[in-house]
Design a protein around this motif. Structure first.
Motif, mmCIF file in Angstrom:
data_model
loop_
_atom_site.group_PDB
_atom_site.id
_atom_site.type_symbol
_atom_site.label_atom_id
_atom_site.label_comp_id
_atom_site.label_asym_id
_atom_site.label_seq_id
_atom_site.Cartn_x
_atom_site.Cartn_y
_atom_site.Cartn_z
ATOM 1 N N GLY A 12 0.808 -1.210 0.000
ATOM 2 C CA GLY A 12 0.000 0.000 0.000
ATOM 3 C C GLY A 12 0.841 1.258 0.000
ATOM 4 N N ALA A 13 1.884 1.254 0.822
ATOM 5 C CA ALA A 13 2.762 2.426 0.891
ATOM 6 C C ALA A 13 3.490 2.643 -0.427
ATOM 7 C CB ALA A 13 3.767 2.258 2.026
ATOM 8 N N LEU A 14 3.978 1.557 -1.021
ATOM 9 C CA LEU A 14 4.713 1.681 -2.279
ATOM 10 C C LEU A 14 3.802 2.131 -3.414
ATOM 11 C CD1 LEU A 14 6.972 -1.477 -2.046
ATOM 12 C CD2 LEU A 14 7.692 0.887 -1.837
ATOM 13 N N VAL A 15 2.587 1.601 -3.467
ATOM 14 C CA VAL A 15 1.637 2.051 -4.490
ATOM 15 C C VAL A 15 1.318 3.526 -4.304
ATOM 16 C CG1 VAL A 15 -0.721 1.804 -5.345
ATOM 17 C CG2 VAL A 15 0.643 -0.227 -4.870
ATOM 18 N N GLY A 16 1.206 3.950 -3.050
ATOM 19 C CA GLY A 16 0.968 5.366 -2.788
ATOM 20 C C GLY A 16 2.087 6.238 -3.309
ATOM 21 N N VAL A 17 3.321 5.771 -3.126
ATOM 22 C CA VAL A 17 4.462 6.524 -3.651
ATOM 23 C C VAL A 17 4.378 6.646 -5.160
ATOM 24 C CG1 VAL A 17 6.964 6.430 -3.989
ATOM 25 C CG2 VAL A 17 6.003 5.974 -1.734
ATOM 26 N N VAL A 18 3.997 5.539 -5.824
ATOM 27 C CA VAL A 18 3.879 5.562 -7.283
ATOM 28 C C VAL A 18 2.805 6.545 -7.717
ATOM 29 C CG1 VAL A 18 3.211 4.199 -9.289
ATOM 30 C CG2 VAL A 18 4.748 3.223 -7.591
ATOM 31 N N VAL A 19 1.680 6.557 -7.012
ATOM 32 C CA VAL A 19 0.570 7.418 -7.399
ATOM 33 C C VAL A 19 0.920 8.889 -7.279
ATOM 34 C CG1 VAL A 19 -1.769 8.130 -6.754
ATOM 35 C CG2 VAL A 19 -1.195 5.709 -6.872
ATOM 36 N N VAL A 20 1.626 9.269 -6.211
ATOM 37 C CA VAL A 20 1.915 10.694 -6.005
ATOM 38 C C VAL A 20 3.135 11.153 -6.779
ATOM 39 C CG1 VAL A 20 0.920 10.598 -3.694
ATOM 40 C CG2 VAL A 20 3.376 10.290 -3.957
ATOM 41 N N PHE A 117 24.825 7.468 -10.247
ATOM 42 C CA PHE A 117 24.360 6.963 -8.958
ATOM 43 C C PHE A 117 23.175 6.024 -9.184
ATOM 44 C CE2 PHE A 117 22.120 7.437 -4.817
ATOM 45 C CZ PHE A 117 23.155 7.087 -3.969
ATOM 46 N N PHE A 118 23.428 4.723 -9.218
ATOM 47 C CA PHE A 118 22.441 3.681 -9.445
ATOM 48 C C PHE A 118 21.840 3.758 -10.852
ATOM 49 C CE2 PHE A 118 22.442 3.825 -4.772
ATOM 50 C CZ PHE A 118 22.605 2.485 -4.489
ATOM 51 N N SER A 119 21.284 4.907 -11.234
ATOM 52 C CA SER A 119 20.664 5.073 -12.541
ATOM 53 C C SER A 119 21.528 5.965 -13.417
ATOM 54 C CB SER A 119 19.267 5.704 -12.391
ATOM 55 O OG SER A 119 18.751 6.076 -13.642
ATOM 56 N N PRO A 120 21.689 5.625 -14.706
ATOM 57 C CA PRO A 120 22.513 6.453 -15.597
ATOM 58 C C PRO A 120 22.023 7.888 -15.753
ATOM 59 C CG PRO A 120 22.186 4.284 -16.562
ATOM 60 C CD PRO A 120 21.293 4.355 -15.355
ATOM 61 N N VAL A 121 20.782 8.187 -15.335
ATOM 62 C CA VAL A 121 20.280 9.555 -15.470
ATOM 63 C C VAL A 121 20.508 10.382 -14.212
ATOM 64 C CG1 VAL A 121 18.554 8.934 -17.194
ATOM 65 C CG2 VAL A 121 17.948 8.877 -14.770
ATOM 66 N N VAL A 122 21.129 9.782 -13.192
ATOM 67 C CA VAL A 122 21.439 10.515 -11.954
ATOM 68 C C VAL A 122 22.950 10.661 -11.864
ATOM 69 C CG1 VAL A 122 21.237 10.566 -9.439
ATOM 70 C CG2 VAL A 122 19.379 9.612 -10.823
ATOM 71 N N THR A 160 16.969 12.557 -2.028
ATOM 72 C CA THR A 160 17.421 13.769 -2.717
ATOM 73 C C THR A 160 17.151 13.734 -4.218
ATOM 74 O OG1 THR A 160 19.636 12.809 -2.897
ATOM 75 C CG2 THR A 160 19.203 14.247 -1.009
ATOM 76 N N HIS A 161 16.809 12.566 -4.755
ATOM 77 C CA HIS A 161 16.534 12.448 -6.194
ATOM 78 C C HIS A 161 15.218 11.708 -6.402
ATOM 79 C CE1 HIS A 161 20.897 13.182 -6.145
ATOM 80 N NE2 HIS A 161 20.696 13.753 -7.318
ATOM 81 N N PHE A 162 14.217 12.159 -5.678
ATOM 82 C CA PHE A 162 12.878 11.581 -5.801
ATOM 83 C C PHE A 162 12.111 12.350 -6.867
ATOM 84 C CE2 PHE A 162 8.382 11.409 -4.717
ATOM 85 C CZ PHE A 162 8.181 10.063 -4.494
ATOM 86 N N PRO A 163 11.387 11.723 -7.757
ATOM 87 C CA PRO A 163 11.141 10.281 -7.870
ATOM 88 C C PRO A 163 12.031 9.565 -8.877
ATOM 89 C CG PRO A 163 9.585 11.429 -9.244
ATOM 90 C CD PRO A 163 10.475 12.493 -8.634
ATOM 91 N N LEU A 165 14.931 8.141 -8.897
ATOM 92 C CA LEU A 165 15.545 6.873 -8.511
ATOM 93 C C LEU A 165 14.533 5.752 -8.285
ATOM 94 C CD1 LEU A 165 18.599 7.530 -6.140
ATOM 95 C CD2 LEU A 165 18.561 6.622 -8.460
ATOM 96 N N LEU A 166 13.237 6.079 -8.261
ATOM 97 C CA LEU A 166 12.245 5.010 -8.172
ATOM 98 C C LEU A 166 12.357 4.064 -9.358
ATOM 99 C CD1 LEU A 166 8.980 6.803 -6.959
ATOM 100 C CD2 LEU A 166 10.418 5.208 -5.677
ATOM 101 N N LEU A 167 12.836 4.576 -10.473
ATOM 102 C CA LEU A 167 12.953 3.751 -11.662
ATOM 103 C C LEU A 167 14.133 2.787 -11.579
ATOM 104 C CD1 LEU A 167 12.024 6.629 -14.004
ATOM 105 C CD2 LEU A 167 10.777 4.490 -13.875
ATOM 106 N N SER A 168 14.932 2.887 -10.522
ATOM 107 C CA SER A 168 15.989 1.907 -10.259
ATOM 108 C C SER A 168 15.680 1.134 -8.978
ATOM 109 C CB SER A 168 17.348 2.606 -10.133
ATOM 110 O OG SER A 168 17.744 3.163 -11.360
ATOM 111 N N SER A 169 14.396 1.017 -8.665
ATOM 112 C CA SER A 169 13.997 0.357 -7.419
ATOM 113 C C SER A 169 14.300 -1.136 -7.424
ATOM 114 C CB SER A 169 12.506 0.580 -7.161
ATOM 115 O OG SER A 169 11.724 0.056 -8.220
#
Length: 368
Positions: A12-20, A117-122, A160-163, A165-169
């Motif tokens: 539920g918490a993770l879906v909420g993060v995706v929605v917002v 940093f984890f993702s090539p776009v960061v 500090t890089h939200f959202p 880095l979510l794409l490298s979850s």
């Protein structure tokens, strides 16, 4: 809090993060240039869903998937090839920790040397931290502590890089899997463990020391929960990529279709290409997340990644290694606990009147 409530609260918490989260791009951003305009979300969806040909294609696809699913439920377990494949995949369990370490450590090493940093776009300089963690994971030294440090490092970066880095979850799934499963074999930790447990060695003097594994066991966290943790974050990652990259930012995704002339591969409208790609990733993500036909969904995810690898020649392959490894891990483990494979699938098999087999009893404890 029992496992069911913890699972529900986490999802539920993770879906909420995706929605917002605001629409962002990462994997599409790897192969397209910034800027440019495209249709809005509503216009994009109207264009796709108002075309009778597109609706016919979607209906045909849905029918095909339904027929294939019913055929699998009715006849799949009667194929000796299926039984042998499942048994062989489960036999790879001792190497699960090694697989997760490679799948997480290799791209992390690449990120360190690549200057991202984890993702090539960061573009964040964290070379020493990432290379050190990657070395420990790949060598299997202080493995669980390295995985915990990796989780904390990712969490700091996400703050500090939200959202973006979510794409490298998928890294979260990798770190959590390693933390629970442990180093596996071969690993330096296993070597030291055997030295500690062997009488007469110098290392045996450290016998009795509390380890991370002991702490996790004390909390009731066993290795059997690893597939669940991997499923949650891997499933959400696939679904999130499908929705945010394709449906919520169709302009950038349409650039990919044009750049690689994908309409020559499948002669459909570019908008249908983008919608179909997003739908496929969303479906795979939801199946993995809920643990429904887990191995099949993981195999489909692996196929999607392989197609991307050969279809997009300038896509940074190293950034997708973790996804390859995690889908492979689910092929080995199956769904694990709290999965629809354990409830819905047996009910569906009973509904279509299939005679139970020995494989059904086996799958009651190793659902897939």
């Amino acid at each position: 809090m029992n496992l069911e409530r913890l699972y529900g609260a986490t999802v539920g918490a993770l879906v909420g993060v995706v929605v917002v989260s605001t629409p962002v791009v990462a994997h599409v951003d790897y192969v397209t240039e910034g800027g440019g305009s495209g249709p809005g979300v509503v216009d994009f969806l109207v264009t796709v869903l108002s075309d009778p040909l597109n609706l016919a294609l979607l209906a045909a696809g849905g029918t095909g998937v339904t027929v294939a699913t019913l055929g699998w439920l009715r006849y799949g377990d009667h194929l000796a090839d299926v039984t042998v494949t499942r048994r062989t995949l489960r036999s790879y369990q001792p190497y699960l920790g090694w697989l997760l370490r490679l799948a997480t450590g290799l791209p992390l090493m690449g990120a360190g040397f690549g200057g991202y940093f984890f993702s090539p776009v960061v573009s964040v300089e964290a070379r020493l931290v990432q290379i050190t963690l990657a070395f420990l994971l790949l060598f299997g030294l202080a493995t669980r502590l390295a995985a915990l440090a990796g989780l904390l490092t990712y969490a700091v970066g996400l703050a500090t890089h939200f959202p973006t880095l979510l794409l490298s979850s998928e890294y979260v799934a990798g770190f959590l899997g390693i933390l629970v499963v442990g180093p596996g074999q071969p690993s330096a930790d296993l070597l030291f463990r055997r030295l500690v447990l062997t009488d007469g060695t110098i290392m045996s003097r450290f016998r009795g020391m509390t380890t991370v594994s002991d702490l996790l066991s004390g909390l009731g966290i066993e290795k059997s929960v690893a597939p669940l943790l991997i499923r949650v974050f891997l499933g959400l990652n696939f679904a999130y990529l499908g929705v945010t990259e394709k449906w919520l930012d169709p302009g950038r995704a349409l650039q990919v279709v044009e750049k690689y002339d994908l309409t020559a591969v499948a002669p459909v409208a570019p908008e249908m290409w983008v919608f179909g790609a997003g739908l496929g990733e969303l479906a795979v993500g939801l199946l993995i997340l809920t643990g429904l036909f887990t191995r099949s969904a993981a195999g489909a995810g692996f196929l999607i990644l392989t197609t991307t690898l050969f279809g997009l020649p300038d896509d940074p392959v190293l950034a997708h290694v973790t996804l390859f490894g995690l889908t492979s891990a689910l092929l080995i483990t199956g769904s694990g606990p709290l999965a629809l494979d354990r409830t819905v699938v047996p009910a569906l098999r009973a509904r279509i009147g299939r005679t139970p087999t020995d494989a059904d009893a086996e799958r009651a404890t190793t659902a897939d």
